[in-house]
Design a protein around this motif. Structure first.
Motif, mmCIF file in Angstrom:
data_model
loop_
_atom_site.group_PDB
_atom_site.id
_atom_site.type_symbol
_atom_site.label_atom_id
_atom_site.label_comp_id
_atom_site.label_asym_id
_atom_site.label_seq_id
_atom_site.Cartn_x
_atom_site.Cartn_y
_atom_site.Cartn_z
ATOM 1 N N CYS A 83 0.842 -1.209 0.000
ATOM 2 C CA CYS A 83 0.000 0.000 0.000
ATOM 3 C C CYS A 83 0.875 1.256 0.000
ATOM 4 N N ILE A 84 2.147 1.119 -0.339
ATOM 5 C CA ILE A 84 3.001 2.310 -0.479
ATOM 6 C C ILE A 84 2.647 2.993 -1.802
ATOM 7 N N PRO A 85 2.281 4.270 -1.726
ATOM 8 C CA PRO A 85 1.799 4.940 -2.948
ATOM 9 C C PRO A 85 2.923 5.363 -3.883
ATOM 10 N N GLN A 86 2.539 5.967 -4.981
ATOM 11 C CA GLN A 86 3.487 6.599 -5.901
ATOM 12 C C GLN A 86 3.506 8.104 -5.601
ATOM 13 N N PRO A 87 4.635 8.769 -5.804
ATOM 14 C CA PRO A 87 4.707 10.196 -5.467
ATOM 15 C C PRO A 87 3.762 11.050 -6.310
ATOM 16 N N ASP A 88 3.472 10.586 -7.530
ATOM 17 C CA ASP A 88 2.558 11.338 -8.392
ATOM 18 C C ASP A 88 1.149 10.754 -8.343
ATOM 19 N N GLY A 89 0.904 9.922 -7.348
ATOM 20 C CA GLY A 89 -0.380 9.220 -7.315
ATOM 21 C C GLY A 89 -1.228 9.596 -6.109
ATOM 22 N N ILE A 90 -2.389 8.940 -6.028
ATOM 23 C CA ILE A 90 -3.269 9.172 -4.885
ATOM 24 C C ILE A 90 -3.446 7.878 -4.100
ATOM 25 N N VAL A 91 -3.706 8.064 -2.820
ATOM 26 C CA VAL A 91 -4.092 6.935 -1.972
ATOM 27 C C VAL A 91 -5.605 7.000 -1.821
ATOM 28 N N VAL A 92 -6.269 5.872 -2.082
ATOM 29 C CA VAL A 92 -7.692 5.765 -1.748
ATOM 30 C C VAL A 92 -7.763 4.989 -0.440
ATOM 31 N N SER A 93 -8.056 5.718 0.632
ATOM 32 C CA SER A 93 -8.102 5.080 1.945
ATOM 33 C C SER A 93 -9.557 4.777 2.293
ATOM 34 N N PHE A 94 -9.781 3.531 2.743
ATOM 35 C CA PHE A 94 -11.163 3.076 2.940
ATOM 36 C C PHE A 94 -11.660 3.266 4.370
ATOM 37 N N GLU A 95 -11.004 4.137 5.128
ATOM 38 C CA GLU A 95 -11.366 4.246 6.548
ATOM 39 C C GLU A 95 -12.796 4.733 6.796
ATOM 40 N N ARG A 96 -13.389 5.457 5.847
ATOM 41 C CA ARG A 96 -14.786 5.902 6.053
ATOM 42 C C ARG A 96 -15.781 4.835 5.595
ATOM 43 N N MET A 97 -15.326 3.901 4.778
ATOM 44 C CA MET A 97 -16.235 2.809 4.345
ATOM 45 C C MET A 97 -16.036 1.638 5.308
ATOM 46 N N ASN A 98 -16.509 1.878 6.532
ATOM 47 C CA ASN A 98 -16.206 0.921 7.612
ATOM 48 C C ASN A 98 -17.472 0.382 8.268
ATOM 49 N N HIS A 99 -18.486 0.104 7.439
ATOM 50 C CA HIS A 99 -19.749 -0.373 8.003
ATOM 51 C C HIS A 99 -19.966 -1.869 7.754
ATOM 52 N N ILE A 100 -20.442 -2.506 8.811
ATOM 53 C CA ILE A 100 -20.909 -3.886 8.628
ATOM 54 C C ILE A 100 -22.324 -3.737 8.074
ATOM 55 N N LEU A 101 -22.511 -4.094 6.824
ATOM 56 C CA LEU A 101 -23.785 -3.794 6.168
ATOM 57 C C LEU A 101 -24.878 -4.763 6.585
ATOM 58 N N GLU A 102 -24.489 -6.003 6.854
ATOM 59 C CA GLU A 102 -25.505 -7.009 7.186
ATOM 60 C C GLU A 102 -24.852 -8.206 7.857
ATOM 61 N N ILE A 103 -25.529 -8.725 8.874
ATOM 62 C CA ILE A 103 -25.150 -10.048 9.382
ATOM 63 C C ILE A 103 -26.374 -10.922 9.140
ATOM 64 N N ASP A 104 -26.273 -11.744 8.115
ATOM 65 C CA ASP A 104 -27.399 -12.571 7.680
ATOM 66 C C ASP A 104 -27.264 -13.923 8.374
ATOM 67 N N ARG A 105 -28.020 -14.083 9.447
ATOM 68 C CA ARG A 105 -27.850 -15.297 10.271
ATOM 69 C C ARG A 105 -28.410 -16.524 9.575
ATOM 70 N N GLU A 106 -29.423 -16.351 8.752
ATOM 71 C CA GLU A 106 -30.018 -17.522 8.082
ATOM 72 C C GLU A 106 -29.057 -18.115 7.067
ATOM 73 N N ASN A 107 -28.318 -17.240 6.384
ATOM 74 C CA ASN A 107 -27.347 -17.735 5.395
ATOM 75 C C ASN A 107 -25.937 -17.829 5.959
#
Ligand SMILES: Cc1cc2nc3c(=O)[nH]c(=O)nc-3n(C[C@H](O)[C@H](O)[C@H](O)COP(=O)(O)OP(=O)(O)OC[C@H]3O[C@@H](n4cnc5c(N)ncnc54)[C@H](O)[C@@H]3O)c2cc1C
Length: 464
Positions: A83-107
């Motif tokens: 995950c070391i970036p490039q100097p001319d590049g961008i890092v897409v950090s997923f720290e805000r996409m941190n939700h457990i969307l569903e715990i489906d107990r039946e499946n």
């Protein structure tokens, strides 16, 4: 360059909002590296923090049209510099996409965003009596990172690695197209398996925005057996026999005496092993067991203890729960201990489990021929040997690495069992791997990412 960067930032801000684009001093040091010991940190042009799949898609579409390198980041616990970036590049950090969307107990399935951390998921599952069973040693790691490295860890001997537990993915291609592969189905025989292709691809093919994970009942009973042996050979020879015994171990690890001594002195690990045993022990085998029924667990514990004695263990200890927990926690900290003691590199060659004794013998020969010291512990049940290599001289160390990787491959194994290639091991991969396979992988990379924007410099060299 400044104009290009201003334009880039303007576009990113339009997608995710100004507070979620970091540049200059706002790019904290942690975004510049992971935990690898041998690759230098790199400051990216910007860090972007998307909150949704749509935002990821818009970022990628723009980056692709402008040829801006994109490096995904989970929590930066990786061990290969992936995950070391490039100097001319961008890092897409997923720290805000941190939700457990569903715990489906039946499946028995959890649906998570990539920024969910393992400890967060485990805390949500424990009260429900469920477990997602892949536990690489660092629980702050993200599920997106786990998917992208195909993380393993100590329990892989029972449950397999990440690729055995991920049923589906939502992923964004560099073009901005969003694909859904697999999902809540247990089986799928419909065209190429894109889920499995993306797993372990270290952010070079697509960005993962959702994962469908298999869940299991959480076994309420556990036991840990510790067996000291006088030689490493005895330990590694015992491993296939434990697997063949039918007890289905949860954990099957070896720890050499130096690593255990360091765990005792530096982490205060106290297991109550008598001094005379410690003096004779060269290496230890740790066998973890779990079961939903206490009587079955007791039977299996007895089977393992008897087997250890038959195989020549100096003694056999069934550890009290607190000591067992401390031992496993200390084992998970082995990397930090090696780092604190000045290890120059950490690698995780994998070989067929029955070939570990021969591999370790050759490791010893390589170390002494090159004036190096190599200590270790590892997921012996998976044939995944973690070695801390102590050799300050870069040239000598690279020679050692090449020899270790070549030896592992000659025995039917691979350069890495779970850490990946990233920036740190890719040159050995490109040198030692079958050129026909590398050429095919390059064609796959080009099919997903024709402009080569995703994580350049990882797996392949920067040219793609
Ligand atoms: C003390 C310690 C012990 C460890 N023990 C183990 C172990 O036992 N077993 C094991 O397997 N590993 C182990 N690791 C390594 C590490 O925890 C794993 O590699 C983990 O999977 C990395 O997750 P991360 O979130 O930190 O990913 P990062 O380091 O942030 O990224 C890893 C890779 O994933 C990519 N990536 C991240 N998110 C995404 C996404 N959403 N889409 C596409 N690509 C993405 C990155 O670009 C990069 O290529 C250990 C690390 C430490 C520090």
């Amino acid at each position: 360059m400044a104009v290009v960067q201003a334009d880039l930032v303007k576009h990113l801000v339009a997608v995710v909002g100004a507070p979620n684009v970091l540049t200059g001093d706002a790019v904290k040091e942690e975004y510049t590296h992971d935990e690898v010991l041998t690759a230098a940190p790199v400051v990216p042009a910007a860090v972007v923090l998307p909150a949704s799949t749509d935002e990821v898609a818009a970022v990628l579409r723009y980056a692709d049209s402008e040829g801006v390198p994109v490096t995904a980041r989970g929590t930066g616990t990786g061990m290969s510099g992936a995950c070391i970036p490039q100097p001319d590049g961008i890092v897409v950090s997923f720290e805000r996409m941190n939700h457990i969307l569903e715990i489906d107990r039946e499946n028995s399935i959890a649906v998570v965003e990539p920024g969910v951390q393992l400890d967060q998921l485990d805390a949500a599952l424990a009260p429900l009596g469920l477990v997602y069973p892949v536990f690489p040693g660092e629980y702050s790691a993200s599920l997106g990172g786990n998917v992208s490295t195909n993380a393993g860890g100590m329990r892989a001997v029972k449950y397999g690695v990440t690729r055995h537990q991920v049923l589906g993915l939502e992923a964004v291609l560099p073009s901005g197209e969003v694909i859904q592969c697999g999902g809540k189905v247990i089986k799928l025989s419909t065209g190429y398996d894109l889920t499995q292709l993306v797993i372990g691809s270290e952010g070079t093919l697509a960005l993962v925005t959702k994962a469908y994970l298999k869940l299991y009942p959480r076994a309420p009973h556990g036991a840990t057996v510790l067996a000291p042996f006088t030689t490493l050979d005895e330990v590694t020879n015992a491993v296939p026999k434990v697997v063949a015994s039918g007890v289905g171990p949860l954990i099957l690890e070896y720890i050499d005496m130096l690593t255990l001594a360091a765990m005792s002195s530096q982490l205060g690990l106290e297991l109550g092993i008598p001094d005379d045993v410690k003096e004779r022990a060269f290496a230890y085998l740790v066998v973890g067991l779990e079961d939903t029924h206490l009587d079955r667990l007791e039977e299996d514990t007895h089977t393992v203890a008897s087997l250890m004695s038959e195989l020549g263990a100096i003694d056999v200890y069934v550890l009290p729960p607190a000591a067992a927990t401390s031992l496993i926690e200390a084992r998970e900290k082995a990397f930090w201990i090696a780092k604190a003691n000045g290890a120059d590199d950490i690698i995780d060659v994998v070989v067929p489990r029955a070939s570990v004794p021969e591999f370790m013998q050759r490791v010893g020969e390589i170390a002494s021929a090159n004036g190096a010291w190599i200590a270790g512990c590892g997921h012996a049940g998976d044939g995944n040997v973690h070695m801390a290599v102590f050799q300050k001289d870069d040239e000598a160390r690279q020679r050692i690495m090449t020899a270790l990787f070549r030896t592992g491959m000659e025995l039917g194994g691979a350069i890495s069992g779970e850490h990946g290639l990233g920036r740190a091991k890719n040159k050995y991969f490109l040198e030692l791997e079958d050129p026909a396979k590398i050429a095919l992988m390059r064609r796959i990379k080009a099919a997903f990412d024709p402009n080569g924007i995703l994580n350049p410099g990882t797996i392949f060299d920067r040219s793609g």
